[in-house]
Motif scaffolding. Structure first.
Motif, PDB file in Angstrom:
ATOM      1  N   MET A   1       1.169  -1.089   0.213  1.00  0.00           N
ATOM      2  CA  MET A   1       0.099   0.104  -0.103  1.00  0.00           C
ATOM      3  C   MET A   1       0.909   1.258  -0.173  1.00  0.00           C
ATOM      4  O   MET A   1       0.908   2.286  -0.383  1.00  0.00           O
ATOM      5  CB  MET A   1      -1.070   0.031   0.830  1.00  0.00           C
ATOM      6  CG  MET A   1      -2.238  -1.177   1.734  1.00  0.00           C
ATOM      7  SD  MET A   1      -3.208  -1.155   2.605  1.00  0.00           S
ATOM      8  CE  MET A   1      -3.464   0.051   2.815  1.00  0.00           C
ATOM      9  N   GLY A   2       1.436   1.178   0.190  1.00  0.00           N
ATOM     10  CA  GLY A   2       2.675   2.380   1.112  1.00  0.00           C
ATOM     11  C   GLY A   2       3.616   2.398  -0.793  1.00  0.00           C
ATOM     12  O   GLY A   2       3.793   3.807  -1.242  1.00  0.00           O
ATOM     13  N   PHE A   3       3.579   1.684  -1.333  1.00  0.00           N
ATOM     14  CA  PHE A   3       5.105   1.792  -2.132  1.00  0.00           C
ATOM     15  C   PHE A   3       3.400   2.021  -3.524  1.00  0.00           C
ATOM     16  O   PHE A   3       3.892   3.539  -4.409  1.00  0.00           O
ATOM     17  CB  PHE A   3       4.440   0.263  -2.759  1.00  0.00           C
ATOM     18  CG  PHE A   3       5.536   0.365  -4.211  1.00  0.00           C
ATOM     19  CD1 PHE A   3       6.703   0.624  -4.233  1.00  0.00           C
ATOM     20  CD2 PHE A   3       4.369  -0.880  -5.240  1.00  0.00           C
ATOM     21  CE1 PHE A   3       7.143   0.742  -5.645  1.00  0.00           C
ATOM     22  CE2 PHE A   3       5.406  -0.111  -6.574  1.00  0.00           C
ATOM     23  CZ  PHE A   3       6.417  -0.045  -7.031  1.00  0.00           C
ATOM     24  N   TRP A   4       2.348   1.690  -3.326  1.00  0.00           N
ATOM     25  CA  TRP A   4       1.723   1.817  -4.382  1.00  0.00           C
ATOM     26  C   TRP A   4       0.968   3.592  -4.259  1.00  0.00           C
ATOM     27  O   TRP A   4       1.260   4.662  -5.273  1.00  0.00           O
ATOM     28  CB  TRP A   4       0.215   1.262  -4.297  1.00  0.00           C
ATOM     29  CG  TRP A   4       0.350   0.459  -5.177  1.00  0.00           C
ATOM     30  CD1 TRP A   4       0.462  -0.814  -5.085  1.00  0.00           C
ATOM     31  CD2 TRP A   4       0.972   0.297  -6.341  1.00  0.00           C
ATOM     32  NE1 TRP A   4       1.189  -1.774  -5.867  1.00  0.00           N
ATOM     33  CE2 TRP A   4       1.492  -1.661  -7.326  1.00  0.00           C
ATOM     34  CE3 TRP A   4       1.471   0.947  -7.650  1.00  0.00           C
ATOM     35  CZ2 TRP A   4       1.394  -1.615  -8.571  1.00  0.00           C
ATOM     36  CZ3 TRP A   4       1.730   0.797  -8.987  1.00  0.00           C
ATOM     37  CH2 TRP A   4       2.063  -0.587  -9.011  1.00  0.00           C
ATOM     38  N   LEU A   5       0.513   3.783  -3.183  1.00  0.00           N
ATOM     39  CA  LEU A   5       0.901   5.778  -2.880  1.00  0.00           C
ATOM     40  C   LEU A   5       1.763   6.720  -3.155  1.00  0.00           C
ATOM     41  O   LEU A   5       1.640   7.329  -3.763  1.00  0.00           O
ATOM     42  CB  LEU A   5       0.509   5.524  -1.041  1.00  0.00           C
ATOM     43  CG  LEU A   5       0.726   6.363  -0.082  1.00  0.00           C
ATOM     44  CD1 LEU A   5      -0.950   7.239  -1.156  1.00  0.00           C
ATOM     45  CD2 LEU A   5       0.052   6.402   1.031  1.00  0.00           C
ATOM     46  N   MET A   6       2.853   5.788  -2.666  1.00  0.00           N
ATOM     47  CA  MET A   6       3.984   6.602  -2.995  1.00  0.00           C
ATOM     48  C   MET A   6       4.190   6.827  -5.109  1.00  0.00           C
ATOM     49  O   MET A   6       3.750   7.891  -5.260  1.00  0.00           O
ATOM     50  CB  MET A   6       5.207   5.934  -2.799  1.00  0.00           C
ATOM     51  CG  MET A   6       6.809   6.929  -3.134  1.00  0.00           C
ATOM     52  SD  MET A   6       8.736   5.947  -3.321  1.00  0.00           S
ATOM     53  CE  MET A   6       8.543   4.175  -4.467  1.00  0.00           C
ATOM     54  N   ILE A   7       3.636   5.267  -5.856  1.00  0.00           N
ATOM     55  CA  ILE A   7       3.575   5.742  -7.330  1.00  0.00           C
ATOM     56  C   ILE A   7       2.583   6.736  -7.340  1.00  0.00           C
ATOM     57  O   ILE A   7       3.012   8.166  -8.381  1.00  0.00           O
ATOM     58  CB  ILE A   7       3.679   4.218  -7.461  1.00  0.00           C
ATOM     59  CG1 ILE A   7       5.125   3.753  -7.332  1.00  0.00           C
ATOM     60  CG2 ILE A   7       3.090   5.056  -9.501  1.00  0.00           C
ATOM     61  CD1 ILE A   7       5.944   3.734  -7.957  1.00  0.00           C
ATOM     62  N   PHE A   8       1.390   6.855  -6.192  1.00  0.00           N
ATOM     63  CA  PHE A   8       0.159   8.082  -7.678  1.00  0.00           C
ATOM     64  C   PHE A   8       0.914   9.705  -6.620  1.00  0.00           C
ATOM     65  O   PHE A   8       0.453   9.986  -7.759  1.00  0.00           O
ATOM     66  CB  PHE A   8      -1.086   7.248  -6.227  1.00  0.00           C
ATOM     67  CG  PHE A   8      -2.290   8.406  -6.137  1.00  0.00           C
ATOM     68  CD1 PHE A   8      -2.669   8.491  -7.163  1.00  0.00           C
ATOM     69  CD2 PHE A   8      -2.343   9.232  -4.945  1.00  0.00           C
ATOM     70  CE1 PHE A   8      -3.698   9.726  -7.416  1.00  0.00           C
ATOM     71  CE2 PHE A   8      -3.340  10.193  -5.168  1.00  0.00           C
ATOM     72  CZ  PHE A   8      -4.043   9.940  -6.693  1.00  0.00           C
ATOM     73  N   LEU A   9       1.138   9.227  -5.381  1.00  0.00           N
ATOM     74  CA  LEU A   9       1.682  10.569  -5.405  1.00  0.00           C
ATOM     75  C   LEU A   9       3.192  11.279  -6.600  1.00  0.00           C
ATOM     76  O   LEU A   9       2.211  12.232  -6.661  1.00  0.00           O
ATOM     77  CB  LEU A   9       2.534  10.806  -3.280  1.00  0.00           C
ATOM     78  CG  LEU A   9       1.599  10.376  -3.048  1.00  0.00           C
ATOM     79  CD1 LEU A   9       2.221  10.489  -1.457  1.00  0.00           C
ATOM     80  CD2 LEU A   9       0.321  11.503  -2.626  1.00  0.00           C
ATOM     81  N   LEU A  10       3.832  10.455  -7.351  1.00  0.00           N
ATOM     82  CA  LEU A  10       5.005  11.259  -7.829  1.00  0.00           C
ATOM     83  C   LEU A  10       4.223  10.989  -9.045  1.00  0.00           C
ATOM     84  O   LEU A  10       4.535  11.895  -9.944  1.00  0.00           O
ATOM     85  CB  LEU A  10       6.055   9.786  -7.692  1.00  0.00           C
ATOM     86  CG  LEU A  10       7.047   9.739  -6.602  1.00  0.00           C
ATOM     87  CD1 LEU A  10       7.841   8.484  -6.760  1.00  0.00           C
ATOM     88  CD2 LEU A  10       7.174  11.251  -5.985  1.00  0.00           C
ATOM     89  N   THR A  11       2.903  10.421  -9.109  1.00  0.00           N
ATOM     90  CA  THR A  11       2.625  10.433 -11.090  1.00  0.00           C
ATOM     91  C   THR A  11       1.538  11.287 -11.260  1.00  0.00           C
ATOM     92  O   THR A  11       1.591  12.144 -11.900  1.00  0.00           O
ATOM     93  CB  THR A  11       2.285   8.750 -10.989  1.00  0.00           C
ATOM     94  OG1 THR A  11       1.550   8.187 -10.694  1.00  0.00           O
ATOM     95  CG2 THR A  11       3.592   8.166 -11.949  1.00  0.00           C
ATOM     96  N   PHE A  12       0.803  11.887  -9.826  1.00  0.00           N
ATOM     97  CA  PHE A  12      -0.412  12.545 -10.117  1.00  0.00           C
ATOM     98  C   PHE A  12      -0.566  14.476  -9.594  1.00  0.00           C
ATOM     99  O   PHE A  12      -0.042  15.477  -9.762  1.00  0.00           O
ATOM    100  CB  PHE A  12      -1.619  12.010  -9.816  1.00  0.00           C
ATOM    101  CG  PHE A  12      -1.947  11.095 -10.484  1.00  0.00           C
ATOM    102  CD1 PHE A  12      -2.463  11.285 -12.132  1.00  0.00           C
ATOM    103  CD2 PHE A  12      -1.863   9.504 -10.548  1.00  0.00           C
ATOM    104  CE1 PHE A  12      -2.455   9.904 -12.591  1.00  0.00           C
ATOM    105  CE2 PHE A  12      -2.241   8.743 -11.415  1.00  0.00           C
ATOM    106  CZ  PHE A  12      -2.717   8.865 -12.501  1.00  0.00           C
ATOM    107  N   ILE A  13      -0.369  13.881  -8.126  1.00  0.00           N
ATOM    108  CA  ILE A  13       0.331  14.933  -6.940  1.00  0.00           C
ATOM    109  C   ILE A  13       1.184  16.027  -7.043  1.00  0.00           C
ATOM    110  O   ILE A  13       1.086  17.031  -6.951  1.00  0.00           O
ATOM    111  CB  ILE A  13      -0.326  14.093  -5.558  1.00  0.00           C
ATOM    112  CG1 ILE A  13      -1.428  13.560  -5.770  1.00  0.00           C
ATOM    113  CG2 ILE A  13      -0.605  15.025  -4.707  1.00  0.00           C
ATOM    114  CD1 ILE A  13      -2.919  14.371  -5.504  1.00  0.00           C
TER     115      ILE A  13
END
Length: 58
Positions: A19-31
């Motif tokens: 979950m932490g990995f995918w949250l990091m990927i989401f933050l880096l690609t969108f936010i």
């Protein structure tokens, strides 16, 4: 060998890690790009307003 409690703990650890990995990927690609684009856009608007104000005073 392994008991069920140890196996369950390992699965919880993997779940939290994933979950932490995918949250990091989401933050880096969108936010983060959204935040950077917004900051640049605001900076450009401030510079344009400053130029218009200076042009009006001269």
């Amino acid at each position: 060998m392994f008991e069920f409690q140890q196996y369950l703990g390992f699965l919880v650890f993997l779940t939290v890690l994933t979950m932490g990995f995918w949250l990091m990927i989401f933050l880096l690609t969108f936010i983060v790009p959204y935040w950077v684009f917004g900051g640049v856009k605001e900076l450009v608007q401030e510079r344009r307003a400053k130029k218009k104000q200076e042009k009006g005073l001269l």
